[in-house]
Design an enzyme around this catalytic site. Structure first.
Site, PDB file in Angstrom:
ATOM      1  N   CYS A 188       0.844  -1.204   0.000  1.00  0.00           N
ATOM      2  CA  CYS A 188       0.000   0.000   0.000  1.00  0.00           C
ATOM      3  C   CYS A 188       0.886   1.263   0.000  1.00  0.00           C
ATOM      4  CB  CYS A 188      -0.972  -0.056   1.172  1.00  0.00           C
ATOM      5  SG  CYS A 188      -2.223   1.249   1.074  1.00  0.00           S
ATOM      6  N   ASP A 245      -9.721  -4.889  -5.621  1.00  0.00           N
ATOM      7  CA  ASP A 245      -9.251  -3.899  -4.644  1.00  0.00           C
ATOM      8  C   ASP A 245     -10.041  -2.600  -4.804  1.00  0.00           C
ATOM      9  OD1 ASP A 245      -7.817  -2.254  -2.974  1.00  0.00           O
ATOM     10  OD2 ASP A 245      -5.853  -2.969  -3.638  1.00  0.00           O
ATOM     11  N   HIS A 288      -7.924  -5.691  -1.154  1.00  0.00           N
ATOM     12  CA  HIS A 288      -6.699  -4.988  -0.744  1.00  0.00           C
ATOM     13  C   HIS A 288      -5.928  -5.751   0.347  1.00  0.00           C
ATOM     14  CE1 HIS A 288      -4.371  -1.294  -0.614  1.00  0.00           C
ATOM     15  NE2 HIS A 288      -4.410  -1.307   0.704  1.00  0.00           N
TER      16      HIS A 288
END
Lengths: 369, 118
Positions: A156, A313, A342
């Protein structure tokens, strides 16, 4: 109720009194278990590790290796997680932990935990994370491991920081770069809720930071949950209730919920930069992003690249990560698509059979001396 | 057939049974409706405006509170939040310099070891 009456009730399809009592007793037990799952913390991040370096709130952990030295991979792995969550999801629970998995496969493993920013860190921005903290942590980890080359895994916003570092310091020994759900390209302003919300003129990151300093974890958490409100505010809990008598599912849910509840604020400076320079102006992909006066040129990123994309995601839609493949200077690069969300691609039930083995086999082939 | 008929009857052992039935039949469509809704410009605009309004209206109260607290702390000869914050910033700077010094010392020590070995 006499025996005769009870028999008559069963014959008529009516539950007996003892069945009713048992049913309500079980429901009460389930309710108690449900309540415990919501209000208590599971034991997560249990793999043995030691703190080998600290700077401000940041900590560098070294996981205690589990295979003999001669069987270990010569190239150590350095993991960088996002700045607005705890990194425990990489080591969620014993028996289902990416950290455990990689240790078993002979990696010398380090984890950089950014920690929780305080009011004094409100001006910290990606310049600091990428060019002050990360290089110092890497310097320390290289001095401890003795390795000249290393692999880096970023997830991320950790992947964003890792990418910027790899482009700015291509000769620092980074051999392999693994990106997980990396938010890098914001050219599609209609992809994903975050992009849509932040691109709206009514949304002003400067005002938020000016008034609040650091952005509260609750605000970021509720923003992420509102991307899929029914699933996050209702579906997750109703699923738990459905499976409340299944210990395996309950344990997994409890561990994940413990991680989700442990929210931390995001440094105001980094938040402003993320919204203004990346989400709104897409400076990284345009080649105009500068950190400490240095332009981040993705063509300078030379490390072998493994880019993992989660197809479902909603936080980092695939289009925000895909285009990096054509922009970096790496010769050895691979895009890996995984079905899942995610977090699910790394912490979900299928991760151990799908995502982790692919990542490990790619890295293993490039972790020789 | 009989199974589906059973599902429609109220089960006294499962107080959430009716909710489950409602969920199973409506969850997917509700999820899609809500996800589409939060992805609209109207939602983005109203959220931004609400956030802005909250920050604007709560700002003066927060400022007044901070200022009165600062005055109270000054009267008591105690450091304010800003004082502590400034001190913490300075400590971080010192910590960074110490880290660099530590790295240089380690480098020096290891090169000395190498020379001694040679």
């Amino acid at each position: 109720m006499t025996t005769k009456e009870s028999t008559q009730a069963v014959d008529a399809g009516m539950p007996s009194f003892s069945d009713v009592c048992e049913g309500w007793h079980r429901a009460a037990e389930n309710l108690d278990r449900f309540n415990r799952m919501l209000t208590t913390d599971a034991k997560i991040a249990q793999t043995p590790k030691e703190v080998v370096w600290t700077l401000n709130k940041a900590k560098l952990y070294h996981y205690i290796p589990v295979v003999p030295e001669q069987d270990r991979k010569p190239v150590p792995l350095f993991m960088v997680f996002a700045i607005m969550n705890r990194p425990h999801v990489l080591d969620l629970r014993p028996g289902h932990s990416f950290v455990e998995y990689m240790l078993r496969h002979g990696y010398d493993l380090y984890l950089l935990d950014w920690g929780e920013p305080g009011p004094e860190d409100k001006n910290m921005c990606f310049d600091d994370y990428t060019l002050e903290y990360l290089p110092r942590a890497i310097r320390k980890f290289k001095s401890i491991s003795g390795a000249e080359e290393f692999s880096m895994l970023g997830w991320c916003l950790g992947a964003l920081i890792s990418t910027m570092y790899a482009a700015l310091r291509p000769d620092d020994g980074l051999k392999n770069l693994m990106l997980l759900t990396a938010p890098l390209d914001f050219s599609d302003q209609e992809a994903g809720g975050f992009t849509r919300w932040s691109s709206n003129p009514a949304f002003n990151a400067n005002t938020i930071v000016e008034k609040l300093g650091n952005v509260p974890g609750e605000m970021i958490d509720s923003g992420a949950k509102m991307l899929k409100p029914i699933e996050n505010y209702f579906g997750s809990y109703s699923m738990l209730w459905d499976k409340i008598e299944n210990p395996g599912t309950v344990e997994a849910w409890h561990a994940m919920n413990t991680w989700v509840r442990d929210i931390i604020p995001m440094a105001g400076g980094a938040y402003k930069q993320l919204i203004n320079e990346l989400y709104k102006e897409n400076k990284l992909v345009k080649g105009t992003l500068q950190l400490r006066g240095e332009t981040v040129d993705l063509k300078k990123l030379k490390a072998n690249l493994f880019n993992v994309i989660a197809e479902a995601d909603h936080i980092t839609p695939p289009c925000q990560s895909e285009s990096i493949m054509d922009l970096v200077g790496s010769e050895d690069k691979e895009l890996f698509r995984v079905r899942g969300g995610h977090i699910g691609i790394m912490a979900g039930r299928g991760a151990e059979k799908n995502t982790w083995p692919h990542m490990e086999s790619w890295l293993s082939a490039r972790s020789g001396g | 057939m009989s199974q589906s008929k059973d599902n429609q009857t109220f089960d006294p052992f499962d107080p959430t049974g009716m909710l489950k039935q409602m969920r199973d039949s409506n969850m997917e469509s509700w999820s899609k409706i809500m996800t589409d809704f939060v992805n609209t410009e109207a939602y983005a605009e109203s959220t931004g405006a609400m956030l802005d309004a909250w920050l604007t209206t709560s700002g003066p109260f927060r400022k007044a509170m901070e200022s009165s607290m600062a005055q109270a702390m000054a009267q008591l000869n105690m450091p304010t939040r800003d004082d502590i914050t400034r001190l913490a910033e300075r400590l971080t700077n010192i910590e960074m310099r110490l880290d660099d010094l530590d790295a240089r010392l380690s480098e020096g020590a290891s090169s000395n070891d190498t020379q001694a070995t040679n």
